[in-house]
Enzyme design. Structure first.
Site, mmCIF file in Angstrom:
data_model
loop_
_atom_site.group_PDB
_atom_site.id
_atom_site.type_symbol
_atom_site.label_atom_id
_atom_site.label_comp_id
_atom_site.label_asym_id
_atom_site.label_seq_id
_atom_site.Cartn_x
_atom_site.Cartn_y
_atom_site.Cartn_z
ATOM 1 N N ARG A 8 0.852 -1.193 0.000
ATOM 2 C CA ARG A 8 0.000 0.000 0.000
ATOM 3 C C ARG A 8 0.883 1.237 0.000
ATOM 4 O O ARG A 8 1.941 1.269 0.653
ATOM 5 C CB ARG A 8 -0.917 0.011 1.226
ATOM 6 C CG ARG A 8 -1.906 1.183 1.164
ATOM 7 C CD ARG A 8 -2.791 1.291 2.393
ATOM 8 N NE ARG A 8 -3.577 2.512 2.323
ATOM 9 C CZ ARG A 8 -4.076 3.162 3.363
ATOM 10 N NH1 ARG A 8 -3.871 2.704 4.583
ATOM 11 N NH2 ARG A 8 -4.775 4.266 3.198
ATOM 12 N N HIS A 9 0.478 2.253 -0.729
ATOM 13 C CA HIS A 9 1.251 3.494 -0.841
ATOM 14 C C HIS A 9 1.520 4.125 0.517
ATOM 15 O O HIS A 9 0.855 3.831 1.523
ATOM 16 C CB HIS A 9 0.506 4.496 -1.735
ATOM 17 C CG HIS A 9 -0.827 4.908 -1.187
ATOM 18 N ND1 HIS A 9 -0.983 5.832 -0.168
ATOM 19 C CD2 HIS A 9 -2.085 4.502 -1.508
ATOM 20 C CE1 HIS A 9 -2.253 5.987 0.108
ATOM 21 N NE2 HIS A 9 -2.959 5.197 -0.685
ATOM 22 N N GLY A 10 2.486 5.023 0.542
ATOM 23 C CA GLY A 10 2.801 5.763 1.764
ATOM 24 C C GLY A 10 1.651 6.650 2.214
ATOM 25 O O GLY A 10 0.754 6.991 1.437
ATOM 26 N N TRP A 14 -4.342 13.456 3.116
ATOM 27 C CA TRP A 14 -5.754 13.109 3.311
ATOM 28 C C TRP A 14 -5.906 11.889 4.218
ATOM 29 O O TRP A 14 -6.899 11.798 4.953
ATOM 30 C CB TRP A 14 -6.438 12.871 1.964
ATOM 31 C CG TRP A 14 -6.820 14.143 1.260
ATOM 32 C CD1 TRP A 14 -6.444 15.421 1.600
ATOM 33 C CD2 TRP A 14 -7.663 14.256 0.113
ATOM 34 N NE1 TRP A 14 -6.992 16.317 0.731
ATOM 35 C CE2 TRP A 14 -7.744 15.643 -0.195
ATOM 36 C CE3 TRP A 14 -8.333 13.357 -0.682
ATOM 37 C CZ2 TRP A 14 -8.488 16.120 -1.265
ATOM 38 C CZ3 TRP A 14 -9.079 13.833 -1.769
ATOM 39 C CH2 TRP A 14 -9.154 15.199 -2.044
ATOM 40 N N ASN A 15 -4.968 10.955 4.168
ATOM 41 C CA ASN A 15 -5.010 9.843 5.126
ATOM 42 C C ASN A 15 -4.960 10.390 6.545
ATOM 43 O O ASN A 15 -5.728 9.983 7.419
ATOM 44 C CB ASN A 15 -3.827 8.894 4.927
ATOM 45 C CG ASN A 15 -3.904 8.074 3.655
ATOM 46 O OD1 ASN A 15 -2.880 7.804 3.034
ATOM 47 N ND2 ASN A 15 -5.096 7.662 3.245
ATOM 48 N N GLY A 22 -9.922 7.712 -2.894
ATOM 49 C CA GLY A 22 -10.490 7.045 -4.052
ATOM 50 C C GLY A 22 -9.624 7.186 -5.290
ATOM 51 O O GLY A 22 -8.482 7.647 -5.246
ATOM 52 N N ARG A 59 -0.033 9.136 -5.630
ATOM 53 C CA ARG A 59 0.459 8.666 -4.331
ATOM 54 C C ARG A 59 1.043 7.256 -4.429
ATOM 55 O O ARG A 59 2.020 6.934 -3.753
ATOM 56 C CB ARG A 59 -0.657 8.727 -3.275
ATOM 57 C CG ARG A 59 -1.907 7.924 -3.585
ATOM 58 C CD ARG A 59 -3.007 8.248 -2.574
ATOM 59 N NE ARG A 59 -4.230 7.478 -2.763
ATOM 60 C CZ ARG A 59 -5.217 7.827 -3.586
ATOM 61 N NH1 ARG A 59 -5.115 8.919 -4.326
ATOM 62 N NH2 ARG A 59 -6.319 7.074 -3.673
ATOM 63 N N GLU A 85 -7.375 2.659 -7.078
ATOM 64 C CA GLU A 85 -8.255 2.525 -5.919
ATOM 65 C C GLU A 85 -9.715 2.451 -6.376
ATOM 66 O O GLU A 85 -10.045 2.754 -7.534
ATOM 67 C CB GLU A 85 -8.046 3.727 -4.989
ATOM 68 C CG GLU A 85 -8.895 3.763 -3.716
ATOM 69 C CD GLU A 85 -8.686 2.574 -2.786
ATOM 70 O OE1 GLU A 85 -9.101 1.455 -3.174
ATOM 71 O OE2 GLU A 85 -8.147 2.769 -1.680
ATOM 72 N N HIS A 87 -13.355 3.572 -7.147
ATOM 73 C CA HIS A 87 -13.982 4.840 -7.531
ATOM 74 C C HIS A 87 -15.095 5.081 -6.508
ATOM 75 O O HIS A 87 -16.093 4.356 -6.477
ATOM 76 C CB HIS A 87 -14.532 4.756 -8.950
ATOM 77 C CG HIS A 87 -13.445 4.662 -9.983
ATOM 78 N ND1 HIS A 87 -13.166 5.689 -10.861
ATOM 79 C CD2 HIS A 87 -12.554 3.676 -10.256
ATOM 80 C CE1 HIS A 87 -12.148 5.340 -11.641
ATOM 81 N NE2 HIS A 87 -11.763 4.118 -11.292
#
Length: 218
Positions: A8-10, A14-15, A22, A59, A85, A87
């Site tokens: 999973r991306h870093g 927004w995280n 999305g 990302r 991701e 939608h």
């Protein structure tokens, strides 16, 4: 035996803020994420990889490019739209707390009851549609690479969670029983034929120099 390293991306802005990103939303990686991606690279350094594939969303692409540069194994990052991701329609960019007020049924089903998730009201993508694009993509990637390959797939939390559970034969209603995937986590599956998959490691973040918190997990 082919080993697939799903990453999973870093972690992004927004995280940290608790917003849905999305496929059509995005935000920059946090400064801390660059350090954590280097920690991930250190954990992967002893492995010879044969290919790196990534979602084209920034990302994920940035994470994949950093991994590729750090590993320094003369590979190219191959972008594939099918690794995007979910939608999420109207939920994208919204804070989880606001989604809980405006779309409580969709939020609860998406997080806890995937078999009951109906995103028509938010113009989103169903689990079935996501799996229809992602599962054949992974099987094609396995088929295109040599036997006993080590392959990196960089993608997104919710999409990877659904994909991995489906590859393992988990019923849709149980997709969320193990919880979500953390930022910069690694989940490893192995397969002999690209048809049957076995779990080697789930949501590993042991190489990160920090304690996981709620904002890390999707």
């Amino acid at each position: 035996m082919t080993n697939i390293y799903f990453i999973r991306h870093g972690k992004t802005e927004w995280n940290l803020e608790g917003r849905y990103q999305g496929a059509n939303g995005d935000s920059p990686l946090l400064e801390q994420s660059y350090i954590e991606i280097q920690q991930l690279i250190k954990a992967l350094k002893s492995i010879k990889f044969d290919a790196i594939y990534s979602s084209p969303i920034k990302r994920a692409k940035d994470t994949a490019n950093l991994i590729n540069t750090g590993l320094n194994q003369n590979l190219d990052v191959i972008l594939n739209d099918n690794l995007e991701e979910f939608h999420l329609g109207k939920m994208e960019g919204m804070k989880f707390t606001d989604v809980a007020v405006q779309y409580p049924e969709e939020l609860d089903a998406f997080r806890n009851h995937p078999d009951k998730y109906d995103p028509k009201n938010i113009n989103g993508e169903t689990f079935q549609a996501l799996l229809k694009r992602m599962v054949p993509t992974i099987k094609k990637i396995v088929d295109q690479n040599k036997i006993d390959a080590n392959i990196i797939i960089v993608s997104h939390g919710a999409a990877l969670g659904a994909l991995i559970h489906d590859l393992l034969g988990v019923p849709l209603k149980d997709f969320r029983k193990q919880g979500g995937l953390s930022n910069t986590s690694t989940t490893i599956l192995e397969t002999q034929n690209g048809t049957e998959f076995e779990l080697v490691k789930w949501n590993d973040t042991s190489y990160l120099d920090r304690i996981r918190d709620e904002s890390d997990v999707v």
